[in-house]
Write an enzyme that holds these catalytic residues in place. Structure first.
Site, mmCIF file in Angstrom:
data_model
loop_
_atom_site.group_PDB
_atom_site.id
_atom_site.type_symbol
_atom_site.label_atom_id
_atom_site.label_comp_id
_atom_site.label_asym_id
_atom_site.label_seq_id
_atom_site.Cartn_x
_atom_site.Cartn_y
_atom_site.Cartn_z
ATOM 1 N N ASP A 22 0.844 -1.193 0.000
ATOM 2 C CA ASP A 22 0.000 0.000 0.000
ATOM 3 C C ASP A 22 0.882 1.247 0.000
ATOM 4 O O ASP A 22 1.705 1.419 0.897
ATOM 5 C CB ASP A 22 -0.911 -0.033 1.234
ATOM 6 C CG ASP A 22 -1.696 1.247 1.427
ATOM 7 O OD1 ASP A 22 -1.899 1.974 0.438
ATOM 8 O OD2 ASP A 22 -2.115 1.521 2.572
ATOM 9 N N ASN A 24 -0.397 4.525 -0.189
ATOM 10 C CA ASN A 24 -1.037 5.771 0.257
ATOM 11 C C ASN A 24 -1.725 5.693 1.607
ATOM 12 O O ASN A 24 -2.445 6.618 2.007
ATOM 13 C CB ASN A 24 -2.034 6.263 -0.804
ATOM 14 C CG ASN A 24 -3.160 5.254 -1.048
ATOM 15 O OD1 ASN A 24 -3.239 4.220 -0.387
ATOM 16 N ND2 ASN A 24 -4.030 5.555 -2.003
ATOM 17 N N ASP A 26 -4.192 3.815 2.772
ATOM 18 C CA ASP A 26 -5.624 3.520 2.929
ATOM 19 C C ASP A 26 -5.877 2.062 3.302
ATOM 20 O O ASP A 26 -7.022 1.632 3.418
ATOM 21 C CB ASP A 26 -6.397 3.891 1.662
ATOM 22 C CG ASP A 26 -6.022 3.028 0.448
ATOM 23 O OD1 ASP A 26 -5.097 2.194 0.567
ATOM 24 O OD2 ASP A 26 -6.650 3.206 -0.615
ATOM 25 N N ASP A 30 -1.810 -1.262 -3.836
ATOM 26 C CA ASP A 30 -2.117 -0.509 -5.050
ATOM 27 C C ASP A 30 -0.971 -0.611 -6.055
ATOM 28 O O ASP A 30 0.072 -1.226 -5.783
ATOM 29 C CB ASP A 30 -2.428 0.947 -4.709
ATOM 30 C CG ASP A 30 -1.410 1.573 -3.764
ATOM 31 O OD1 ASP A 30 -0.199 1.372 -4.000
ATOM 32 O OD2 ASP A 30 -1.810 2.242 -2.796
ATOM 33 N N ASP A 99 -4.382 -10.531 -15.702
ATOM 34 C CA ASP A 99 -5.421 -11.521 -15.437
ATOM 35 C C ASP A 99 -6.606 -11.191 -16.335
ATOM 36 O O ASP A 99 -7.138 -10.086 -16.279
ATOM 37 C CB ASP A 99 -5.829 -11.459 -13.960
ATOM 38 C CG ASP A 99 -6.200 -12.822 -13.417
ATOM 39 O OD1 ASP A 99 -6.895 -13.558 -14.131
ATOM 40 O OD2 ASP A 99 -5.807 -13.150 -12.283
ATOM 41 N N ASP A 201 -8.754 -16.454 -16.466
ATOM 42 C CA ASP A 201 -9.571 -16.950 -15.367
ATOM 43 C C ASP A 201 -10.661 -17.898 -15.884
ATOM 44 O O ASP A 201 -11.336 -17.596 -16.868
ATOM 45 C CB ASP A 201 -10.207 -15.743 -14.662
ATOM 46 C CG ASP A 201 -10.951 -16.116 -13.403
ATOM 47 O OD1 ASP A 201 -10.306 -16.595 -12.455
ATOM 48 O OD2 ASP A 201 -12.186 -15.922 -13.367
ATOM 49 N N GLU A 256 -6.636 -20.966 -16.692
ATOM 50 C CA GLU A 256 -7.143 -21.669 -15.504
ATOM 51 C C GLU A 256 -8.231 -22.616 -15.994
ATOM 52 O O GLU A 256 -9.288 -22.177 -16.449
ATOM 53 C CB GLU A 256 -7.707 -20.671 -14.496
ATOM 54 C CG GLU A 256 -8.198 -21.351 -13.227
ATOM 55 C CD GLU A 256 -8.966 -20.412 -12.306
ATOM 56 O OE1 GLU A 256 -8.909 -20.614 -11.086
ATOM 57 O OE2 GLU A 256 -9.636 -19.484 -12.808
ATOM 58 N N HIS A 328 -3.708 -17.244 -5.204
ATOM 59 C CA HIS A 328 -4.657 -16.437 -4.439
ATOM 60 C C HIS A 328 -5.904 -17.222 -4.024
ATOM 61 O O HIS A 328 -6.678 -16.747 -3.192
ATOM 62 C CB HIS A 328 -5.084 -15.213 -5.258
ATOM 63 C CG HIS A 328 -5.827 -15.579 -6.505
ATOM 64 N ND1 HIS A 328 -5.218 -16.219 -7.563
ATOM 65 C CD2 HIS A 328 -7.121 -15.409 -6.870
ATOM 66 C CE1 HIS A 328 -6.112 -16.427 -8.512
ATOM 67 N NE2 HIS A 328 -7.273 -15.943 -8.114
ATOM 68 N N ASP A 329 -6.099 -18.407 -4.606
ATOM 69 C CA ASP A 329 -7.268 -19.236 -4.292
ATOM 70 C C ASP A 329 -6.931 -20.427 -3.401
ATOM 71 O O ASP A 329 -7.812 -21.242 -3.111
ATOM 72 C CB ASP A 329 -7.896 -19.776 -5.592
ATOM 73 C CG ASP A 329 -8.678 -18.722 -6.344
ATOM 74 O OD1 ASP A 329 -9.150 -17.765 -5.705
ATOM 75 O OD2 ASP A 329 -8.816 -18.851 -7.575
#
Length: 560
Positions: A22, A24, A26, A30, A99, A201, A256, A328-329
């Site tokens: 990150d 910034n 928040d 990003d 992706d 995907d 995928e 990520h899965d």
């Protein structure tokens, strides 16, 4: 021999932008954050970044629900930020793979907002609409991947639309040539911008059968797979994509492909089938279920070896493998396939790296894997952010199908959120990921496990990955050599050879927390040790392997 290409020789690093860095404050990773860490990735030695979706999205499924394919998600920055990232990566010799999510869009995409207005709207046929069996009953009994029915009633036209994932992810109708052309034009737009490829995907789901009967009941709903996975026109549409877009650029593609077999993989990613470069298969991460995908059991080593070896041998010289432990899965590799107890985490993470990176195929490193990041110690369902995990808990536990005590260990072990906790950069507050409050909690072990500590320690998991990547670049046998499994019935050892012309490697990996005696094959006695995760020596006929030991020997008559 297989054709030589840059993407076969590359090592790919997957970034899940929301959790990477990150810039910034928040609490959300990003694009500027990614750019700020490119030198770290260059130092590691990777060649390609696979960027999980950064397109404009309402974030029902963390960016896999897209409402504008040619704009950047507000939380991630601007298109100018993306252009800077692409240029900065290319300056460092790092390619960027996007992706591509084109089985479905967000229900907030302009196409769908038009499509739902009326039955005669010009965008109506961009999606899959059906009449219900009656006013209260969907067209069939299919369940979605995220729980609930795969059909959503839409009052405006008194019809249902198909969504194989969230109800906010309506499936596109690929049988409509206008849809295909819209997608191909968008892909060409990104390629002209200078990106280096696509990870596609759920690409095996883009073609559905015309008939959509009830599926065989599995759990609460019917199974849609026979009608929606590897459908009747999937290869035709991918060949059309290749002809119109992919073949015109020097890019890499990986699909995928849920439910893929080695025979199907040869169609999707055969050397001469003109579709994709490689596919992700899921056998080794889907063969351990207890309640559907949910389990707290580890896959038996003999099963794991059988699956991975079949892919190694059956694709040899006909198609190309993608090599991965996690993404990520999936839960964290060291927690799932290794041993994340403090005394074994480091050595077992190195062992897993050895086992995977010495196989034939293109290796994928998921962010934090090179640090030995572990699963998160979830304590409560409120800890989850992932739609799949939240829905699963509701479906399996809230209605009393399974007790919390039975299901909770399975959900903790397999939740996708294990992979989505922020990358642990240093031992400062929030692991150096953000100066604000992170969107999902940082793993509390970040003071022991972080990039600052790992890069400073020459014996770290990070430096072990760095060495494996370097060896791959120096030794074509690691990329192109033929694979052969040895000791296939061993419950403790994963042993195989790689052979290329007069060169031969022996790869030995212990998946056990006990000492194990291993007889060195005669042809490797006196061999050079290419890499090892211990200080052991291998100049005797029998070696006593320490828990999770791994080493690679190069046959004496095979000079480096």
């Amino acid at each position: 021999m297989t054709k030589k290409t840059w993407w076969k020789e590359a090592v790919i690093y997957q970034i899940y932008p929301r959790s990477f860095m990150d810039s910034n404050g928040d609490g959300i990773g990003d694009i500027k954050g990614i750019t700020s860490r490119l030198d770290y990735l260059k130092y590691l030695g990777i060649d390609v970044i696979w960027l999980s979706p950064v397109y404009k999205s309402p974030n029902d499924d963390n960016g896999y629900d897209i409402n504008d394919y040619q704009a950047i998600m507000d939380e991630f920055g601007t298109m100018e930020d993306f252009d800077e990232l692409l240029a900065a990566a290319h300056e460092r010799g790092i390619r960027i793979v996007m992706d591509l999510v084109v089985n479905h869009t967000s229900d907030e995409h302009k196409w769908f907002m038009e499509s739902r207005k009326s039955k005669i709207n010009e965008y109506r046929d961009y999606y899959i609409w059906r009449e219900g069996k009656d006013p209260q009953t969907p067209p069939n009994n299919w369940g979605s991947c995220f729980g609930g029915s795969a059909w959503q009633y839409d009052q405006a036209t008194d019809m249902y639309y198909l969504h194989l994932f969230s109800k906010k992810q309506p499936d596109l109708n690929w049988d409509n040539p206008k849809v295909r052309q819209e997608i191909f034009d968008m892909m060409a737009w990104w390629c002209d911008k200078g990106i280096d490829g696509f990870r596609m995907d759920v690409i095996s789901m883009i073609s559905k059968t015309k008939e959509m009967p009830d599926g065989e009941i599995s759990g609460l709903y019917g199974n849609f797979e026979p009608y929606c996975v590897h459908g009747p026109n999937v290869h035709k549409y991918l060949q059309e994509m290749n002809e119109k877009v992919l073949s015109k650029y020097d890019i890499m593609t990986v699909g995928e492909t849920s439910g893929v077999t080695t025979e199907l993989a040869k169609q999707y990613a055969g050397e001469d089938t003109h579709e994709l470069n490689m596919v992700f298969q899921f056998e080794h991460v889907e063969s351990d279920g207890k309640y559907g995908k949910w389990t707290d059991r580890k896959i038996p080593l003999t099963t794991l070896k059988k699956i991975l070896s079949r892919w190694q041998t059956e694709l040899y010289n006909t198609a190309w493998n993608s090599l991965y432990w996690n993404n990520h899965d999936q839960p964290r590799a060291v927690s799932r396939f290794g041993d994340d107890r403090p005394e074994y985490r480091k050595i077992s993470a190195k062992m897993l790296a050895t086992c995977l990176h010495m196989m034939q195929g293109t290796p994928y490193i998921y962010q934090g894997e090179e640090l030995g990041m572990t699963n998160y110690p979830f304590k409560d369902p409120e800890d989850f952010r992932d739609i799949e995990s939240i829905q699963a808990y509701k479906e399996w536990c809230a209605n009393g199908r399974i007790s919390h005590e039975d299901f909770w260990p399975c959900l903790r072990f397999k939740s996708r959120d294990n992979a989505r906790t922020p990358v642990q950069w240093d031992d400062t507050e929030q692991a150096g990921f953000t100066s604000g409050t992170p969107w999902i909690a940082v793993n509390p072990n970040y003071r022991e496990i972080n990039a600052k500590k790992e890069t400073a320690d020459p014996d770290s998991i990070f430096h072990y990955y760095k060495k494996l990547i370097s060896l791959r670049k120096q030794n074509p046998i690691i990329v192109y050599g033929k694979y052969e499994l040895l000791f296939k019935d061993s419950e403790d050892l994963f042993v195989y050879t790689r052979t290329l012309e007069n060169k031969k490697l022996l790869v030995v990996c212990s998946f056990s927390d006990r000492e194990t005696a291993f007889p060195i094959p005669e042809e490797f006695i006196g061999a050079n040790c290419m890499i090892s995760n211990t200080e052991n020596t291998y100049d005797t006929q029998t070696v006593t392997l320490r828990p999770y030991e791994a080493f690679v020997l190069q046959k004496p008559d095979s000079p480096q």
